[in-house]
Every structure is written in structure tokens, then in C-alpha cells.
Design a protein around this motif. Structure first.
Motif, PDB file in Angstrom:
ATOM      1  N   ARG A   1       0.833  -1.214   0.000  1.00 28.64           N
ATOM      2  CA  ARG A   1       0.000   0.000   0.000  1.00 28.64           C
ATOM      3  C   ARG A   1       0.861   1.255   0.000  1.00 28.64           C
ATOM      4  O   ARG A   1       0.546   2.243  -0.669  1.00 28.64           O
ATOM      5  CB  ARG A   1      -0.962  -0.024   1.182  1.00 28.64           C
ATOM      6  CG  ARG A   1      -2.065  -1.068   1.023  1.00 28.64           C
ATOM      7  CD  ARG A   1      -3.130  -0.946   2.104  1.00 28.64           C
ATOM      8  NE  ARG A   1      -2.610  -1.199   3.440  1.00 28.64           N
ATOM      9  CZ  ARG A   1      -2.472  -2.403   3.983  1.00 28.64           C
ATOM     10  NH1 ARG A   1      -2.805  -3.485   3.299  1.00 28.64           N
ATOM     11  NH2 ARG A   1      -2.004  -2.539   5.207  1.00 28.64           N
TER      12      ARG A   1
ATOM     13  N   GLU B   1       2.123   1.807  -3.448  1.00 26.70           N
ATOM     14  CA  GLU B   1       1.044   2.320  -4.291  1.00 26.70           C
ATOM     15  C   GLU B   1       0.876   3.828  -4.104  1.00 26.70           C
ATOM     16  O   GLU B   1       0.717   4.568  -5.077  1.00 26.70           O
ATOM     17  CB  GLU B   1      -0.270   1.590  -3.991  1.00 26.70           C
ATOM     18  CG  GLU B   1      -0.264   0.159  -4.483  1.00 26.70           C
ATOM     19  CD  GLU B   1      -1.462  -0.651  -4.004  1.00 26.70           C
ATOM     20  OE1 GLU B   1      -2.337  -0.096  -3.283  1.00 26.70           O
ATOM     21  OE2 GLU B   1      -1.525  -1.849  -4.345  1.00 26.70           O
ATOM     22  N   ARG B   2       0.931   4.295  -2.846  1.00 22.93           N
ATOM     23  CA  ARG B   2       0.823   5.738  -2.580  1.00 22.93           C
ATOM     24  C   ARG B   2       2.007   6.488  -3.177  1.00 22.93           C
ATOM     25  O   ARG B   2       1.847   7.551  -3.780  1.00 22.93           O
ATOM     26  CB  ARG B   2       0.721   5.996  -1.076  1.00 22.93           C
ATOM     27  CG  ARG B   2      -0.594   5.558  -0.456  1.00 22.93           C
ATOM     28  CD  ARG B   2      -0.749   6.053   0.980  1.00 22.93           C
ATOM     29  NE  ARG B   2       0.296   5.582   1.875  1.00 22.93           N
ATOM     30  CZ  ARG B   2       0.272   4.421   2.527  1.00 22.93           C
ATOM     31  NH1 ARG B   2      -0.758   3.604   2.397  1.00 22.93           N
ATOM     32  NH2 ARG B   2       1.265   4.089   3.340  1.00 22.93           N
TER      33      ARG B   2
END
Length: 199
Positions: free
Chosen positions: A93, A96-97
Motif C-alpha cells: 500500500r 502504491e501511494r
């Protein structure tokens, strides 16, 4: 084994790529590791070693190599995508950011939402153009291939939708939406038996 001369590295790299494509990961890895003795920061070589390690299931070593490659070549989307493939949980995650902030496409389902919105607004040709562009920069991801298939379907190009949707189904075999869209496209492309098998 002695490190190769710098002038030999391009030839050795091509040789290793050939072995890798032929399925000889061990032979390719030996050459790549020898290249890294002479040129430890080569992002292309680090990337290929990371890919081989990931395919072998050595996620920790793959992550190490891919992070080194990314540090050397921070704008290369293929490295980001490969690294995304070996991470999970919070680390995934976070990546992804970071990719979103850097404007690097990973081929995520969230990245095709604007494309699907174009289809819904009645602009499938524009959606297809954007879907193909995303598929070019994230060629191993399921979502961009799915978006290409959806846009082709919206244009009524059922035969052209099928290969894209088959690619998406291969990459995301458990995705019900992909399988449903593929089944419908197969039926509309004159292959109803294959379509029913997918539904």
C-alpha cells in the motif's frame, strides 16, 4: 569468476536476456551476477535479477534487488510494477501511494476508473486510447487489459475485445468481472460455447 571488462557488459547482458527468455534462469542469473561484480549499480541488471528471484519465490531477495534498481532508475515504471508484485500488506500500500505521488502507473484497478467513466459517458474511442496507453506502460497487469477489452466491447469490436479480456483473465483468474466480460465478448464474437464456459 573474474568480473567482465566494462566493454563486455552489453554483450553479456544480451546473452543473459536470451538465456532468461529461453527459460534458463540459472544461466542468466550467473551472468547477471558476474556483471554486477563489475558494475554493481546497473539498474537493468538489478531489475532482471529481481524478476528472476521473484519468479523463484525468493521475495525478500527480489525486493532487495528491485529496490536497488528503483533507486538507480526511479522513473522506470517496470521496476515499480515488479516491486509491487513482490510486496504485500502495508509495504504494498505504501508503494502504491508513492507511485501515485510520482505519477507512475502500476496497472491497478483504481487506475482504470477514469477509463471506465469515459465508457459510461459514451466516449469509448477515447477510453480505448487511454486504456491502450495504460496497457503499454503496465503490460503485465490485468486491469489495463480489462479496460482495453471493455472499451473494445463498448465500440462493438467484440473480436478485438476477446484477446484483451483473455489476457486479463490469465493475469487475474479469480476476477469475476473479467470472466463475465470475457464470456459476454466470446458470445458476441460468435463463440457462444466458449463464452458459456466462462460465465
Amino acid at each position: 569468476m573474474l568480473p567482465p571488462a566494462k566493454a563486455e557488459i552489453p554483450r553479456l547482458y544480451q546473452q543473459a536476456l536470451g538465456l532468461q527468455k529461453a527459460g534458463d534462469a540459472t544461466g542468466a542469473l550467473a551472468i547477471y551476477e558476474n556483471i554486477l561484480l563489475a558494475a554493481p549499480g546497473q539498474p537493468e541488471v538489478l531489475f532482471q535479477v529481481g524478476r528472476i528471484r521473484a519468479q523463484a519465490g525468493d521475495r525478500a531477495e527480489a525486493e532487495t534487488m528491485l529496490r536497488k534498481a528503483l533507486k538507480a532508475k526511479p522513473k522506470e515504471s517496470a521496476i515499480w510494477q515488479a516491486l509491487h508484485g513482490v510486496l504485500d500488506g502495508a509495504a504494498r500500500r505504501k508503494l502504491e501511494r508513492e507511485a501515485a505521488r510520482a505519477g507512475i502507473p502500476l496497472g491497478l484497478p483504481s487506475e482504470i476508473r477514469p477509463i471506465l467513466a469515459l465508457v459510461e459517458k459514451g466516449e469509448p474511442a477515447k477510453a480505448l486510447e487511454k486504456a491502450k496507453a495504460l496497457a503499454r506502460v503496465a503490460p503485465a497487469a490485468a486491469a489495463p487489459a480489462h479496460a482495453v477489452g471493455i472499451a473494445q466491447s463498448a465500440l462493438g469490436n467484440w473480436a478485438a475485445a476477446v484477446p484483451a479480456l483473455e489476457a486479463a483473465a490469465t493475469r487475474a483468474p479469480g476476477d469475476g468481472a473479467v470472466l463475465s466480460d470475457l464470456g459476454r465478448a466470446l458470445g458476441r464474437a460468435g463463440r457462444p460455447v466458449a463464452g458459456l464456459a466462462r460465465l
